[in-house]
Scaffold this motif. Structure first.
Motif, PDB file in Angstrom:
ATOM      1  N   TYR A  25      33.599  33.818  39.955  1.00 34.92           N
ATOM      2  CA  TYR A  25      32.617  32.949  39.304  1.00 34.92           C
ATOM      3  C   TYR A  25      31.327  32.851  40.112  1.00 34.92           C
ATOM      4  O   TYR A  25      30.234  32.785  39.546  1.00 34.92           O
ATOM      5  CB  TYR A  25      33.207  31.555  39.099  1.00 34.92           C
ATOM      6  CG  TYR A  25      32.273  30.614  38.376  1.00 34.92           C
ATOM      7  CD1 TYR A  25      32.080  30.725  37.000  1.00 34.92           C
ATOM      8  CD2 TYR A  25      31.570  29.637  39.060  1.00 34.92           C
ATOM      9  CE1 TYR A  25      31.208  29.876  36.324  1.00 34.92           C
ATOM     10  CE2 TYR A  25      30.699  28.783  38.396  1.00 34.92           C
ATOM     11  CZ  TYR A  25      30.526  28.906  37.040  1.00 34.92           C
ATOM     12  OH  TYR A  25      29.655  28.066  36.379  1.00 34.92           O
ATOM     13  N   ASP A  55      34.341  32.090  30.696  1.00 38.98           N
ATOM     14  CA  ASP A  55      35.079  32.300  29.459  1.00 38.98           C
ATOM     15  C   ASP A  55      36.392  33.046  29.669  1.00 38.98           C
ATOM     16  O   ASP A  55      37.268  33.004  28.810  1.00 38.98           O
ATOM     17  CB  ASP A  55      34.217  33.055  28.450  1.00 38.98           C
ATOM     18  CG  ASP A  55      33.682  34.364  29.003  1.00 38.98           C
ATOM     19  OD1 ASP A  55      33.222  34.375  30.158  1.00 38.98           O
ATOM     20  OD2 ASP A  55      33.714  35.378  28.279  1.00 38.98           O
ATOM     21  N   LEU A  56      36.541  33.725  30.817  1.00 39.19           N
ATOM     22  CA  LEU A  56      37.763  34.476  31.080  1.00 39.19           C
ATOM     23  C   LEU A  56      38.736  33.738  31.999  1.00 39.19           C
ATOM     24  O   LEU A  56      39.756  34.297  32.390  1.00 39.19           O
ATOM     25  CB  LEU A  56      37.424  35.840  31.694  1.00 39.19           C
ATOM     26  CG  LEU A  56      36.688  36.817  30.774  1.00 39.19           C
ATOM     27  CD1 LEU A  56      36.334  38.097  31.517  1.00 39.19           C
ATOM     28  CD2 LEU A  56      37.528  37.142  29.551  1.00 39.19           C
ATOM     29  N   ARG A  98      30.731  33.613  34.982  1.00 34.93           N
ATOM     30  CA  ARG A  98      31.417  33.669  33.687  1.00 34.93           C
ATOM     31  C   ARG A  98      32.663  32.798  33.748  1.00 34.93           C
ATOM     32  O   ARG A  98      33.526  32.998  34.602  1.00 34.93           O
ATOM     33  CB  ARG A  98      31.804  35.101  33.328  1.00 34.93           C
ATOM     34  CG  ARG A  98      30.648  36.006  32.989  1.00 34.93           C
ATOM     35  CD  ARG A  98      31.135  37.282  32.331  1.00 34.93           C
ATOM     36  NE  ARG A  98      31.861  37.015  31.090  1.00 34.93           N
ATOM     37  CZ  ARG A  98      32.379  37.970  30.336  1.00 34.93           C
ATOM     38  NH1 ARG A  98      32.268  39.240  30.683  1.00 34.93           N
ATOM     39  NH2 ARG A  98      33.020  37.658  29.227  1.00 34.93           N
TER      40      ARG A  98
END
Length: 205
Positions: free
Chosen positions: A46, A53-54, A51
């Protein structure tokens, strides 16, 4: 009946007796596994790619792989079954446009950490060293200490007259002015002479 009485009722107590059957090393391994994935995803992945969303994908994959491998490791499997299990894990992939090669690499790492945490025959100290080694090497590669990190973006560019090799420096200068990025090379994918445009990937530090 109060909530306390419900929680201490014989039926509820019997339903949680299976937890006592799990050895202490299971919870130790699970804790080391989850801590390793948390450091990998939250503090390394991160921090570099921003990101979130994963997150669910990474953690769910890791937990499922850990639990599945831990339970199967308690059963004596034949060589054919072992190869079959490896084949199933090797076929895990996402066929979506939103996941990049680096995302797939991190997905592979969370699977690997889950496998190592479940099947390692050593103690908690050896397991911590193995997972720590994966985290250290990943951090070292992502930190840019070994090699300067290179980023990329796909852009549409309309000054098609600048894509010739002779005018490459002029193209790079124009891209730097427009994007504000330190573009040092480009990779051209498509050229549309009818619309006087091209689709290219710009690389910058």
């Amino acid at each position: 009946m109060t909530i306390l009485q419900q929680l201490t009722s014989p039926q509820v107590t019997e339903s949680f007796q299976w937890i006592d059957k799990l050895p202490a090393k299971f919870f130790i391994r699970m804790g080391i596994n989850l801590l390793s994935v948390l450091v990998l995803i939250r503090l390394i992945y991160y921090k570099n790619y921003r990101r979130a969303d994963l997150f669910l994908t990474f953690f769910v994959f890791n937990i499922i792989i850990f639990l599945l491998t831990y339970m199967l490791n308690k059963v004596v499997m034949s060589m054919g079954a072992a190869f079959g299990l490896f084949a199933v894990f090797s076929m895990l992939r996402y066929r979506t446009e939103g996941i990049s090669a680096k995302d797939m690499t991190y997905l592979f790492m969370v699977i690997a950490i889950g496998l190592i945490s479940a099947v390692s025959k050593g103690g908690w100290d050896e397991l911590s060293v193995l997972n720590g080694l994966i985290l250290f090497v990943t951090w070292l590669l992502e930190s840019g200490l070994i090699m300067r990190k290179e980023y990329s973006k796909i852009v549409m560019y309309e000054r098609i007259e600048l894509i010739t090799p002779e005018r490459r420096e002029e193209l790079l200068k124009d891209l730097r002015v427009r994007t504000g990025l330190d573009v040092h090379r480009v990779e051209i994918h498509e050229i549309d002479f009818l619309k006087d445009g091209t689709r290219m990937t710009i690389f910058y530090h």
